[in-house]
Design a protein around this motif. Sequence first.
Motif, PDB file in Angstrom:
ATOM      1  N   ASP A   1       7.444 -11.331  -0.468  1.00  0.00           N
ATOM      2  CA  ASP A   1       8.078 -11.009   0.818  1.00  0.00           C
ATOM      3  C   ASP A   1       7.927  -9.532   1.156  1.00  0.00           C
ATOM      4  N   THR A   2       8.112  -8.676   0.159  1.00  0.00           N
ATOM      5  CA  THR A   2       8.001  -7.232   0.390  1.00  0.00           C
ATOM      6  C   THR A   2       6.569  -6.853   0.733  1.00  0.00           C
ATOM      7  N   LEU A   3       5.609  -7.417   0.018  1.00  0.00           N
ATOM      8  CA  LEU A   3       4.201  -7.147   0.335  1.00  0.00           C
ATOM      9  C   LEU A   3       3.893  -7.554   1.770  1.00  0.00           C
ATOM     10  N   THR A   4       4.338  -8.743   2.153  1.00  0.00           N
ATOM     11  CA  THR A   4       4.092  -9.234   3.516  1.00  0.00           C
ATOM     12  C   THR A   4       4.714  -8.301   4.540  1.00  0.00           C
TER      13      THR A   4
ATOM     14  N   MET B   1       5.258  -5.221   4.279  1.00  0.00           N
ATOM     15  CA  MET B   1       4.529  -3.950   4.277  1.00  0.00           C
ATOM     16  C   MET B   1       3.109  -4.104   4.822  1.00  0.00           C
ATOM     17  N   GLY B   2       2.715  -5.334   5.135  1.00  0.00           N
ATOM     18  CA  GLY B   2       1.356  -5.572   5.603  1.00  0.00           C
ATOM     19  C   GLY B   2       0.331  -5.507   4.496  1.00  0.00           C
ATOM     20  N   LEU B   3       0.780  -5.740   3.261  1.00  0.00           N
ATOM     21  CA  LEU B   3      -0.096  -5.676   2.092  1.00  0.00           C
ATOM     22  C   LEU B   3      -0.217  -7.056   1.456  1.00  0.00           C
ATOM     23  N   SER B   4      -1.214  -7.205   0.626  1.00  0.00           N
ATOM     24  CA  SER B   4      -1.347  -8.408  -0.191  1.00  0.00           C
ATOM     25  C   SER B   4      -2.062  -8.036  -1.477  1.00  0.00           C
ATOM     26  N   LEU B   5      -1.858  -8.855  -2.489  1.00  0.00           N
ATOM     27  CA  LEU B   5      -2.552  -8.605  -3.747  1.00  0.00           C
ATOM     28  C   LEU B   5      -3.999  -9.090  -3.619  1.00  0.00           C
ATOM     29  N   PRO B   6      -4.932  -8.279  -4.090  1.00  0.00           N
ATOM     30  CA  PRO B   6      -6.332  -8.726  -4.093  1.00  0.00           C
ATOM     31  C   PRO B   6      -6.540  -9.746  -5.206  1.00  0.00           C
ATOM     32  N   ASP B   7      -7.711 -10.347  -5.250  1.00  0.00           N
ATOM     33  CA  ASP B   7      -8.082 -11.118  -6.430  1.00  0.00           C
ATOM     34  C   ASP B   7      -8.175 -10.138  -7.591  1.00  0.00           C
ATOM     35  N   ALA B   8      -7.863 -10.615  -8.785  1.00  0.00           N
ATOM     36  CA  ALA B   8      -7.946  -9.746  -9.964  1.00  0.00           C
ATOM     37  C   ALA B   8      -9.394  -9.298 -10.153  1.00  0.00           C
ATOM     38  N   PRO B   9      -9.621  -7.974 -10.148  1.00  0.00           N
ATOM     39  CA  PRO B   9     -10.992  -7.486 -10.325  1.00  0.00           C
ATOM     40  C   PRO B   9     -11.584  -7.904 -11.667  1.00  0.00           C
ATOM     41  N   LYS B  10     -12.857  -8.219 -11.669  1.00  0.00           N
ATOM     42  CA  LYS B  10     -13.570  -8.573 -12.891  1.00  0.00           C
ATOM     43  C   LYS B  10     -13.930  -7.302 -13.655  1.00  0.00           C
ATOM     44  N   PRO B  11     -13.991  -7.376 -14.986  1.00  0.00           N
ATOM     45  CA  PRO B  11     -14.385  -6.198 -15.773  1.00  0.00           C
ATOM     46  C   PRO B  11     -15.808  -5.757 -15.433  1.00  0.00           C
TER      47      PRO B  11
ATOM     48  N   GLU C   1      -2.009  13.015   0.003  1.00  0.00           N
ATOM     49  CA  GLU C   1      -1.627  11.758   0.648  1.00  0.00           C
ATOM     50  C   GLU C   1      -2.739  10.712   0.508  1.00  0.00           C
ATOM     51  N   ASP C   2      -4.000  11.141   0.660  1.00  0.00           N
ATOM     52  CA  ASP C   2      -5.129  10.227   0.444  1.00  0.00           C
ATOM     53  C   ASP C   2      -5.102   9.698  -0.985  1.00  0.00           C
ATOM     54  N   GLY C   3      -4.832  10.585  -1.934  1.00  0.00           N
ATOM     55  CA  GLY C   3      -4.773  10.194  -3.339  1.00  0.00           C
ATOM     56  C   GLY C   3      -3.642   9.215  -3.606  1.00  0.00           C
ATOM     57  N   ALA C   4      -2.483   9.433  -2.974  1.00  0.00           N
ATOM     58  CA  ALA C   4      -1.351   8.522  -3.152  1.00  0.00           C
ATOM     59  C   ALA C   4      -1.698   7.127  -2.620  1.00  0.00           C
ATOM     60  N   ARG C   5      -2.439   7.066  -1.513  1.00  0.00           N
ATOM     61  CA  ARG C   5      -2.879   5.758  -0.999  1.00  0.00           C
ATOM     62  C   ARG C   5      -3.858   5.099  -1.974  1.00  0.00           C
ATOM     63  N   ALA C   6      -4.713   5.892  -2.595  1.00  0.00           N
ATOM     64  CA  ALA C   6      -5.642   5.355  -3.596  1.00  0.00           C
ATOM     65  C   ALA C   6      -4.873   4.829  -4.806  1.00  0.00           C
ATOM     66  N   ALA C   7      -3.824   5.558  -5.216  1.00  0.00           N
ATOM     67  CA  ALA C   7      -2.995   5.113  -6.345  1.00  0.00           C
ATOM     68  C   ALA C   7      -2.265   3.818  -5.997  1.00  0.00           C
ATOM     69  N   ARG C   8      -1.814   3.689  -4.760  1.00  0.00           N
ATOM     70  CA  ARG C   8      -1.156   2.449  -4.340  1.00  0.00           C
ATOM     71  C   ARG C   8      -2.134   1.278  -4.431  1.00  0.00           C
ATOM     72  N   ALA C   9      -3.382   1.507  -4.062  1.00  0.00           N
ATOM     73  CA  ALA C   9      -4.399   0.455  -4.194  1.00  0.00           C
ATOM     74  C   ALA C   9      -4.577   0.059  -5.659  1.00  0.00           C
ATOM     75  N   CYS C  10      -4.532   1.031  -6.556  1.00  0.00           N
ATOM     76  CA  CYS C  10      -4.613   0.728  -7.995  1.00  0.00           C
ATOM     77  C   CYS C  10      -3.429  -0.139  -8.423  1.00  0.00           C
ATOM     78  N   ALA C  11      -2.238   0.171  -7.917  1.00  0.00           N
ATOM     79  CA  ALA C  11      -1.045  -0.600  -8.267  1.00  0.00           C
ATOM     80  C   ALA C  11      -1.191  -2.051  -7.831  1.00  0.00           C
ATOM     81  N   LEU C  12      -1.771  -2.274  -6.656  1.00  0.00           N
ATOM     82  CA  LEU C  12      -1.995  -3.651  -6.204  1.00  0.00           C
ATOM     83  C   LEU C  12      -2.938  -4.386  -7.152  1.00  0.00           C
ATOM     84  N   SER C  13      -3.974  -3.707  -7.611  1.00  0.00           N
ATOM     85  CA  SER C  13      -4.903  -4.326  -8.575  1.00  0.00           C
ATOM     86  C   SER C  13      -4.228  -4.577  -9.919  1.00  0.00           C
ATOM     87  N   LEU C  14      -3.353  -3.661 -10.339  1.00  0.00           N
ATOM     88  CA  LEU C  14      -2.614  -3.880 -11.585  1.00  0.00           C
ATOM     89  C   LEU C  14      -1.770  -5.144 -11.490  1.00  0.00           C
ATOM     90  N   LEU C  15      -1.087  -5.323 -10.363  1.00  0.00           N
ATOM     91  CA  LEU C  15      -0.268  -6.524 -10.175  1.00  0.00           C
ATOM     92  C   LEU C  15      -1.134  -7.773 -10.048  1.00  0.00           C
TER      93      LEU C  15
END
Length: 156
Positions: A9-12, A14-24, A63-77
């Motif tokens: 619900d929170t992701l929705t 915020m207009g965000l969604s979890l990506p597919d889990a990245p492959k190694p 601020e650009d870096g913080a947005r990049a870190a947020r993208a990493c957090a989505l991939s972690l989840l």
Amino acid sequence: MVDAAHINDTLTAMGLSLPDAPKPAANYEPFVIHDGLLYVSGQISAGPDGLILGRLGDDMTTEDGARAARACALSLLAQARAACDGDLGRIARLIKLTGFVACTPEFTEQPKVINGASDLMAELLGEAGRHARAAVGVAALPLGVAVEIEAVFALA
């Protein structure tokens, strides 16, 4: 334990969604579960438009870096979701984040960059998202990305 419905619900909202889990990208596992802990390999900064490239203090702002870190957090989840067979409700707590920031030697705002991930985790996981952390500046990261973050979660 975290509330998986709250995360979605929170992701929705915020207009965000979890990506597919990245492959190694090399010879490693994207995650390992051992003794009730989920270790998620470093996730590099990537968004819907591809890799988030750059160096803080050079061609990227904090601020650009913080947005990049947020993208990493989505991939972690996303990796955590894959590790938990789709059930983020199995997460009992985020234990630790270790963040790496590609930056110039003069750049000293690594903690503010990694806050992009820490803040999102706290918002999505609530009290279970409060964690220990390291924020480290490095000369370069794989493929020229701006940020890479790894995580350790406790599972229920």
